[in-house]
Design a protein around this motif. Structure first.
Motif: not given
Ligand code: MF3
Ligand code: CO
Length: 248
Positions: A72-82, A160-163, A205-207, A227-230
């Motif tokens: 979610v939002n600033e989390e880029i990847v591997h956010g754990i469901p909660s 944008f930023g590239v991880v 990709i990051t803002a 900042r957010n990421a997609a």
């Protein structure tokens, strides 16, 4: 490990694995609304994948606790469901994987929750399009890093930023196979693409900055500047002509 070339029979199984994720994405898309928890999404995903006689590949992978990743939002990847409840204005990246008859599919999408900002809309759209810019080179005769360079060029043209710290990967019997697929330019063109290679191409990709840190949970990668990421990912196979996208 060498890059594996898949037979038509193997690709057929990967098509099934991919189709399950495509259907799962359609289900989840409708559930992403203010008030839903990421754990509720995880449960829906786990039940659905198993109902199709497949296995959610992330569950237990390296000790990962979820069946999908929910970032979610600033989390880029591997956010754990909660128990976190989504609210209007959030953006969420859902990453999902399945194994069907021994073969893997892997894909990710980023969605807005309720009303989101114009900047977030642009971030999501550019991330998705950077994937399509990349796979213009996912054809026999081009080289792997032609994809990488095209993703970067497109995303950076919007500021944008590239991880760097996470990359795409080959996929087949294993979720992660060779080759690693960076989303940024390399010093060389990388291995030549050959019919039967299957690749998970996944721009993150990051803002703002592409720099990240991993939270104390050991999984969740967040942007250093908050900042957010997609994230956008599909499993694609190299053919005689246009790449075949197995998860769309
Ligand atoms: N799609 C991700 C990847 O390609 C998912 C891995 S999450 C994990 O690496 F928990 F399974 F590791
Ligand atoms: Co992947």
């Amino acid at each position: 490990m060498a890059i594996t070339i898949k037979t038509e029979e193997q690709i057929e199984k990967m098509r099934d694995a991919g189709n399950i994720l495509k259907d799962l994405d359609e289900i989840l898309r409708d559930k992403i609304k203010p008030g839903v928890t990421t754990l509720e999404l995880d449960k829906i995903a786990d039940d659905f994948v198993r109902s199709r006689n497949a296995v959610p590949s992330f569950k237990g992978y390296g000790g990962y606790p979820g069946s999908i990743c929910t970032s979610v939002n600033e989390e880029i990847v591997h956010g754990i469901p909660s128990k976190r409840r989504l609210k209007s204005g959030d953006i969420i990246s859902i990453d999902m994987g399945s194994i069907f008859e021994g073969f893997n599919g892997d894909c990710a999408r980023t969605y807005g929750v309720g009303e989101i900002s114009e900047e977030d809309k642009k971030l999501i759209e550019v991330t998705k399009q950077s994937f399509f810019e990349g796979i213009k080179y996912a054809k026999a005769g081009y080289h792997l890093h032609d994809i990488s360079a095209a993703v970067q060029k497109y995303a950076e043209s919007y500021g944008f930023g590239v991880v760097r710290d996470y990359v795409g990967h080959g996929i087949g019997r294993h979720m992660h196979e060779d080759p690693a697929i960076p989303n940024y330019k390399q010093k060389n063109r990388g291995p030549k693409l050959v019919k039967g290679m299957c690749l998970a191409v996944e721009p993150m990709i990051t803002a703002g900055t592409y720099e990240l840190k991993v939270l104390k949970d050991g999984w969740t990668a967040v942007t250093l500047d908050g900042r957010n990421a997609a994230h956008y990912e599909n499993t694609v196979c190299i053919t005689d002509g246009e790449p075949e996208i197995l998860t769309l």
